[in-house]
Design an enzyme around this catalytic site. Structure first.
Site, short mmCIF file in Angstrom:
data_model
loop_
_atom_site.label_atom_id
_atom_site.label_comp_id
_atom_site.label_asym_id
_atom_site.label_seq_id
_atom_site.Cartn_x
_atom_site.Cartn_y
_atom_site.Cartn_z
N GLY A 136 7.76 -4.01 2.09
CA GLY A 136 7.87 -2.43 2.19
C GLY A 136 6.65 -1.67 2.69
N GLY A 154 6.91 1.88 4.15
CA GLY A 154 7.70 3.00 3.38
C GLY A 154 6.50 4.15 3.18
N GLN A 155 6.89 5.00 2.31
CA GLN A 155 6.05 6.13 1.89
C GLN A 155 4.74 5.46 1.17
OE1 GLN A 155 7.35 8.09 -1.86
NE2 GLN A 155 5.94 9.90 -1.39
N ILE A 176 11.34 -4.73 7.30
CA ILE A 176 12.62 -5.18 7.82
C ILE A 176 12.87 -4.71 9.11
CG2 ILE A 176 13.92 -5.14 5.20
CD1 ILE A 176 14.76 -2.45 5.73
N ILE A 189 13.42 -8.00 1.30
CA ILE A 189 13.24 -8.44 -0.48
C ILE A 189 14.65 -9.29 -0.84
CG2 ILE A 189 13.90 -6.15 -1.36
CD1 ILE A 189 11.64 -6.55 -3.37
N TYR A 235 18.10 4.96 -10.45
CA TYR A 235 16.55 4.60 -10.06
C TYR A 235 15.97 4.19 -11.38
CZ TYR A 235 11.98 5.95 -8.22
OH TYR A 235 10.50 5.87 -7.89
N LYS A 251 14.03 0.78 -12.78
CA LYS A 251 12.53 0.84 -13.03
C LYS A 251 12.53 0.29 -14.43
CE LYS A 251 11.00 2.45 -9.25
NZ LYS A 251 10.16 1.26 -8.27
N1 SER Z 1 8.95 10.11 -6.32
C1 SER Z 1 9.89 9.35 -6.95
C2 SER Z 1 11.38 10.21 -6.68
O1 SER Z 1 11.10 11.45 -6.72
C3 SER Z 1 9.81 9.32 -8.58
O2 SER Z 1 9.06 8.35 -8.75
O3 SER Z 1 12.45 9.59 -6.53
#
Ligand code: SER
Length: 323
Positions: A8, A11-12, A35, A55, A143, A147
């Protein structure tokens, strides 16, 4: 010297962490995994090796790990919270099926693994203020579910197989380099872009909604420091609360207005993001990270605001010149 694979890498977090890792461990030792469709560009592409690493494809991860004799994997593949709510199965597939691929490759090839967790791993029944390191984790978002599951799986691989897994729970991350895509905390990045462009900011999160945030340079340092920490001192592994600042939209708006007096903000609430934000903590207690591996943030809201405004002005000026 350590050889590292970043999954990744465009990414951010990955786009900045890969460059930071290259400055610490030498560019040739850090492989940028990406990717197709999200190829590294510019300095990221030119400064070191890059390989396609999806991944969800265990064989691809294993091939690159063996070919480059990788010691540590930074696993940054994920969907952010609001996007994940729209694509829950994909969020699980990347976050958990993908993580199992990484952990299995790490077990077979004796790699250490960093997989970030988040403030989103807590739900509405955790203490809101000063959320402790060890407390109830019953998130309401997919999400957060990925996690928490990721934290448990990573601890399991450490206890059962001795895989050196470590992690931090990131707050909302703020940076002028790569914009986030589809997170709940994104507003705290977007607000700076509006301020520097001279636009009125439409805030999707209600005033009074507090969340933990962090400036990217601190976050990058945390990711490297936890992986370099003395394992004998770690009572926790997956995952450490880390914190540097907590604010609501009014506070960040006032912080920017000190330097951009004409800046205006109005509210245009996004119910999905607002619901997610309300289920998350106001602020985390990061005492364990401070004691076990010496975590300490460098930026506060004011120093971050000054840095963000300055860097974005330079970035926009360069873009204007190229246009
Ligand atoms: N920055 C993330 C989100 O807002 C939180 O970990 O999804």
């Amino acid at each position: 010297m350590k050889k590292i694979l970043v999954i990744g890498s465009t990414g951010q977090i990955g786009s900045e962490l890969t460059m930071k890792l290259r400055s610490v461990y030498q560019p040739g030792n850090v492989v940028a995994g990406y990717i197709p469709g999200a190829e590294p560009k510019g300095e990221l592409a030119e400064s070191g090796p890059k390989e396609v690493v999806d991944i969800t494809n265990a064989q691809q991860i294993a091939d690159v790990v063996r070919r480059y004799d990788i010691d540590a994997i930074y696993n940054l593949a994920a969907l952010l919270s609001a996007v994940a709510e729209r694509k829950p199965l994909l969020a699980w597939h990347i976050g958990i099926d993908g993580l199992i691929n990484v952990l299995e490759v790490a077990r077979e090839n004796e790699c250490s693994v960093f997989t970030p967790s988040s403030i989103g791993s807590f739900g509405p029944n955790a203490p809101k203020d000063g959320t402790p390191q060890d407390t109830i984790q019953q998130p309401r978002t997919i999400y957060g579910v990925t996690k928490v599951t990721g934290e448990l799986l990573s601890n399991y691989y450490f206890m059962r197989y001795g895989v050196d897994t470590r992690s931090v729970r990131f707050p909302g991350l703020i940076s002028y380099v790569t914009p986030p895509g589809g997170g709940t905390t994104d507003y705290a990045v977007d607000i700076y872009y509006s301020a520097v462009r001279g636009e009125k900011f439409r805030c999707p999160i209600k005033g009074g909604t507090f969340m933990d945030m962090m400036y990217m340079p601190d976050a990058l340092r945390a990711a490297i420091e936890i992986m370099e920490a003395n394992p004998d001192k770690l009572h926790h592994r997956n995952s450490f609360n880390i914190a540097s600042m907590s604010f609501d939209p009014e506070i960040i708006y006032r912080s920017i207005k000190r330097y951009v007096p004409d800046f205006e903000m109005i509210y245009d609430i996004d119910e999905l993001r607002q619901g997610i934000a309300e289920s998350w903590p106001n602020s985390l207690d990061d005492t364990c990270a401070r004691i076990e591996w010496g975590w300490k943030p460098e930026y506060n809201l004011d120093t971050m605001t000054r840095h963000m405004l300055e860097k974005l002005r330079i970035k926009f000026a360069q873009e204007d010149k190229q246009a």
